[in-house]
Design a protein around this motif. Structure first.
Motif, mmCIF file in Angstrom:
data_model
loop_
_atom_site.group_PDB
_atom_site.id
_atom_site.type_symbol
_atom_site.label_atom_id
_atom_site.label_comp_id
_atom_site.label_asym_id
_atom_site.label_seq_id
_atom_site.Cartn_x
_atom_site.Cartn_y
_atom_site.Cartn_z
ATOM 1 N N ALA A 4 55.739 88.220 30.446
ATOM 2 C CA ALA A 4 55.039 87.202 29.590
ATOM 3 C C ALA A 4 54.225 86.362 30.374
ATOM 4 C CB ALA A 4 56.095 86.463 28.899
ATOM 5 N N THR B 20 51.317 85.183 29.867
ATOM 6 C CA THR B 20 50.473 84.311 29.148
ATOM 7 C C THR B 20 51.158 82.875 28.575
ATOM 8 O OG1 THR B 20 51.008 85.340 27.056
ATOM 9 C CG2 THR B 20 48.763 85.985 28.452
ATOM 10 N N CYS B 21 52.542 82.883 29.167
ATOM 11 C CA CYS B 21 53.288 81.803 28.646
ATOM 12 C C CYS B 21 52.734 80.330 29.135
ATOM 13 C CB CYS B 21 54.800 82.113 29.275
ATOM 14 S SG CYS B 21 55.860 80.591 28.624
ATOM 15 N N GLY C 31 52.987 81.731 23.769
ATOM 16 C CA GLY C 31 52.901 83.012 24.273
ATOM 17 C C GLY C 31 54.097 83.248 25.314
ATOM 18 N N CYS C 32 55.389 82.597 24.954
ATOM 19 C CA CYS C 32 56.518 82.695 25.660
ATOM 20 C C CYS C 32 57.410 83.405 24.828
ATOM 21 C CB CYS C 32 57.179 81.333 25.942
ATOM 22 S SG CYS C 32 55.988 80.004 26.905
#
Length: 224
Positions: A32, A34-35, A64-65
């Motif tokens: 992930a 993009t978190c 995004g997480c």
């Protein structure tokens, strides 16, 4: 002024150290990437000297997480040092407790004293993400508990207020009593005046009633 600048520089330096500690504690690899996490804290929180337990809150948003709950950390910044309070376990579980409810985090501090006056920073991290934005801290909340000086000041203000209130009540009572005496004298004077007027009117009425009899006696005497 220079002292305040030095303290601010020291605070910023310690906050950077806390961020490094946060990344070091929760560093991990994941998909992930993009978190992105944003943490918000109230800037100030002042409590009364009689307060023994306080809740410091912070909110966070995550985009995004992963759906797994984040790890929460709390740091405390004093004048020239910082303390890791909960990372994530608290150093004193009797004094500090962390509560997590959806996107709101709170730090409960018990047995609060003036020694707990400090800047408290909340940290949120999704440890399964390698994104640099997945681990963030807030700007900090300045916690201030009023000391003995303010307690004495509040007592002094209360004493002054009590004196002023007592003085006003005394003036009010004196005014009412004076008005009562004046009113009583006026009423008494009116009664005396009414009694005198009634007596004069009674005398005039008596004289008026006796006058024809005297005239009749004079007439009879003259005829004889």
């Amino acid at each position: 002024m220079s002292r305040e600048v030095e303290e601010m520089a020291s605070f910023n330096k310690l906050k950077d150290v806390a961020m490094l500690v946060l990344h070091w504690i929760l560093h991990g690899a994941g998909a992930a990437d993009t978190c992105q996490v944003t943490v918000t804290q109230p800037k100030f929180q002042e409590v009364d000297y009689s307060t023994h337990t306080v809740l410091l809150t912070c909110t966070f948003s995550a985009f995004g997480c992963s759906s797994s709950p984040p790890q929460v950390l709390w740091f405390r910044f004093l004048t020239k040092k910082h303390e890791d309070l909960c990372t994530p376990g608290c150093i004193d579980q009797q004094k500090y407790k962390v509560h997590l409810s959806e996107n709101e985090i709170s730090l409960q501090i018990s047995n609060l004293t003036v020694d707990d006056n400090a800047v408290y920073i909340c940290g949120v991290a999704f440890s399964d993400s390698s994104s640099p934005h997945s681990k963030q801290t807030g700007d900090g909340t300045v916690l201030t508990k009023a000391g003995v000086e303010k307690q004495h000041s509040n007592r002094r203000l209360g004493f002054i207020f009590m004196i002023i209130t007592s003085s006003l009540l005394f003036l009010y009572s004196a005014t009412v009593f004076t008005f009562f005496l004046v009113y009583k004298k006026i009423t008494s004077g009116r009664k005396i005046f009414q009694a005198i007027a009634q007596e004069l009117q009674k005398q005039r009425y008596t004289e008026h009633c006796q006058q024809p009899e005297d005239l009749e006696d004079d007439t009879v005497y003259q005829n004889r």
